[in-house]
Design an enzyme around this catalytic site. Structure first.
Site, mmCIF file in Angstrom:
data_model
loop_
_atom_site.group_PDB
_atom_site.id
_atom_site.type_symbol
_atom_site.label_atom_id
_atom_site.label_comp_id
_atom_site.label_asym_id
_atom_site.label_seq_id
_atom_site.Cartn_x
_atom_site.Cartn_y
_atom_site.Cartn_z
ATOM 1 N N CYS A 35 -6.405 -4.894 -1.841
ATOM 2 C CA CYS A 35 -7.096 -3.467 -1.271
ATOM 3 C C CYS A 35 -7.898 -2.573 -2.180
ATOM 4 O O CYS A 35 -8.834 -1.931 -1.660
ATOM 5 C CB CYS A 35 -6.100 -2.567 -0.708
ATOM 6 S SG CYS A 35 -5.061 -1.536 -1.971
ATOM 7 N N ASP A 37 -7.210 -0.370 -3.993
ATOM 8 C CA ASP A 37 -6.788 1.346 -4.424
ATOM 9 C C ASP A 37 -6.247 1.220 -5.659
ATOM 10 O O ASP A 37 -5.662 0.365 -6.395
ATOM 11 C CB ASP A 37 -5.717 1.600 -3.365
ATOM 12 C CG ASP A 37 -6.232 1.453 -1.779
ATOM 13 O OD1 ASP A 37 -7.299 1.301 -1.753
ATOM 14 O OD2 ASP A 37 -5.332 1.654 -0.867
ATOM 15 N N CYS A 60 -5.445 4.535 0.215
ATOM 16 C CA CYS A 60 -5.440 4.792 1.808
ATOM 17 C C CYS A 60 -4.144 5.878 1.840
ATOM 18 O O CYS A 60 -3.751 6.575 0.737
ATOM 19 C CB CYS A 60 -4.670 3.719 2.366
ATOM 20 S SG CYS A 60 -2.887 3.469 1.507
ATOM 21 N N CYS A 104 1.957 0.224 -0.562
ATOM 22 C CA CYS A 104 1.318 1.092 -1.217
ATOM 23 C C CYS A 104 2.416 2.091 -1.903
ATOM 24 O O CYS A 104 1.971 2.599 -2.895
ATOM 25 C CB CYS A 104 0.744 2.220 0.227
ATOM 26 S SG CYS A 104 0.020 0.913 1.296
HETATM 27 FE FE1 FES Z 1 -4.031 -0.178 -0.752
HETATM 28 FE FE2 FES Z 1 -2.363 1.326 0.662
HETATM 29 S S1 FES Z 1 -3.761 -0.054 1.572
HETATM 30 S S2 FES Z 1 -2.262 1.105 -1.634
#
Ligand code: FES
Length: 146
Positions: A35, A37, A60, A104
């Site tokens: 993702c 992140d 997110c 996450c």
């Molecule tokens: Fe990437 Fe939540 S979608 S950490």
């Protein structure tokens, strides 16, 4: 039932311990390659206890809520206890996360471990490498596309 618990929404809207610690004793940064992140944790440590903690999370809402809750859970705790913090404990403290968002909370666990490892490395403190994850293993924890 709402997708997100009130606690998740609270920690997302009013995250605790956001920021950086300039003279941190340990810094950990982990990313989720799927993702994109990123989570960064800063620790102040004295007498094997976490005296202060801050985080920066580019990610997110669940990642932000997980970081906020995780920092609350380890603040003031001995390093040995912080090392035992699991993403399951973070998720439970948030009253749950949707299944496709559980990964996450893994970032929070890994970022804390990475910051503690950084502290050990900088101070020449011996540790068991088995206690620390290598790289984030997306295949093992992510349910993207669900
Ligand atoms: Fe990437 Fe939540 S979608 S950490």
């Amino acid at each position: 039932m709402a997708l997100y618990s009130e606690k998740v929404m609270d920690h997302f809207r009013n995250p605790r311990n956001v920021g950086i610690i300039e003279d941190a004793d340990g810094v950990g940064e982990v990313g989720n390659p799927v993702c994109g992140d990123i989570m960064k944790i800063y620790l102040k440590i004295a007498d094997d206890t976490i005296t202060d903690v801050k985080f920066e999370t580019f990610g997110c809402g669940s990642a932000i809520a997980s970081s906020s809750m995780a920092t609350e859970l380890i603040k003031g705790q001995p390093l040995a206890d912080a090392l035992k913090l699991t993403n399951k404990a973070v998720t439970e403290a948030l009253d749950g996360l949707p299944a496709h968002k559980l990964h996450c909370s893994v970032l929070a666990e890994e970022a804390i471990k990475s910051a503690i490892k950084d502290y050990y490395d900088k101070n020449g403190i011996a540790y068991d490498p088995a206690e620390f994850p290598e790289e984030h293993d997306c295949e093992a924890c992510c349910v993207h596309g669900a």
